[in-house]
Write an enzyme that holds these catalytic residues in place. Sequence first.
Site, PDB file in Angstrom:
ATOM      1  N   GLU A   1     132.125 146.550  98.527  1.00 21.34           N
ATOM      2  CA  GLU A   1     133.264 145.807  97.965  1.00 21.34           C
ATOM      3  C   GLU A   1     134.252 145.422  99.056  1.00 21.34           C
ATOM      4  O   GLU A   1     135.313 146.053  99.215  1.00 21.34           O
ATOM      5  CB  GLU A   1     133.965 146.626  96.872  1.00 21.34           C
ATOM      6  CG  GLU A   1     133.164 146.751  95.597  1.00 21.34           C
ATOM      7  CD  GLU A   1     133.932 147.417  94.456  1.00 21.34           C
ATOM      8  OE1 GLU A   1     135.031 147.952  94.707  1.00 21.34           O
ATOM      9  OE2 GLU A   1     133.435 147.382  93.309  1.00 21.34           O
TER      10      GLU A   1
ATOM     11  N   GLU B   1     127.241 146.396  90.237  1.00 25.24           N
ATOM     12  CA  GLU B   1     128.105 147.452  89.703  1.00 25.24           C
ATOM     13  C   GLU B   1     128.946 146.905  88.563  1.00 25.24           C
ATOM     14  O   GLU B   1     129.574 145.860  88.697  1.00 25.24           O
ATOM     15  CB  GLU B   1     129.011 148.009  90.806  1.00 25.24           C
ATOM     16  CG  GLU B   1     129.864 149.188  90.370  1.00 25.24           C
ATOM     17  CD  GLU B   1     130.725 149.724  91.521  1.00 25.24           C
ATOM     18  OE1 GLU B   1     130.189 149.876  92.652  1.00 25.24           O
ATOM     19  OE2 GLU B   1     131.927 149.970  91.303  1.00 25.24           O
TER      20      GLU B   1
END
Length: 338
Positions: A172, A264
């Site tokens: 991320e 995710e």
Amino acid sequence: MCFRRSLARFWAAGLLAVSAGVAVPGTASAGAGALTPVQAHGRLEVCGTALCGQDGKPVQLRGMSSHGTQWFEHCLTGASLDVLARDWGADVLRVSTYVQEDGYETDPERFTDLASRVIDQATERGMYVIVDWHMLDPGDPHVNKELATRFFTEITERHGHQDNVLYEIANEPNGVSWQTIRSYAQDVIPVVRAGDPDAVVLVGTRAWSSLGVSEGAEESEILADPVNAGNIMYTFHFYAASHGEEYLRTLARAADELPVFVTEFGTQDYSGDGPDDFAMAQRYLDVMAEKNISWTNWNYSDDVRSGAVFEPGTCSGGAWADPGALKEAGVWIRDRIA
């Protein structure tokens, strides 16, 4: 089609072994006469905006992400992966190796061995595996580029010959521009390709892999300046109780132009905790089904937060198959994988 290598021999051997009732690597999760995900789809590749199997047809993988292995290694055992592969019917396991937070940087050899062990166990059960380089804070992936180079070099030395491994090179990225993320990808993808020339590589996107939405951007910046590499996909993450209409519209729109993999997501808020928003999560799943977007849910552990599928203590007790071991979110996601 490209990206084939030894697949034909593996495919033929697997089919012959299944028909003869002989066990071979990658067949442990199959029932009598059934094919595992890897046997059914073979080596994956990106075709247009889709993830495709070895026959060139679009594939939607559905499965789970581990939590950080530094905390929840005990949730990833042969028995727990039997449940995930056989009872849940998962196609894919994402193995999350955190870089910081007492993760890889503290003991690279240990965490490489740990990831490799889980890759082997998932492979024995016929699942695909996403090797997740779980960088989060600091948000600039370049900070950990030397460590990433070591990690992916060693992982591909061990597993680059396999047909079932995908590589997520930055979990991320956040607080940095798309150009910064892109330059990191241009540096690290060749490291993966050196050890596994044919693998699908998953590239994190701006603003916690939101395609930029969480920092006021959108997918247009990627379309204007894509990563210069083939066989790649861009990641998108969402948490249904936090990420509403704008995020959902962006995912649906981007998937028509870019190859996207949702590596995710959760039914809770962005912390992986709090009340579940199953209605919004289902809307996401409907879009992903319509557009053949593969996904892994966060997370396959017994963490106290609501995003972990098991009740606390389940992993220590080894009762993964007990229906009472599942939290509400665990029941919901198991049913949607199955």
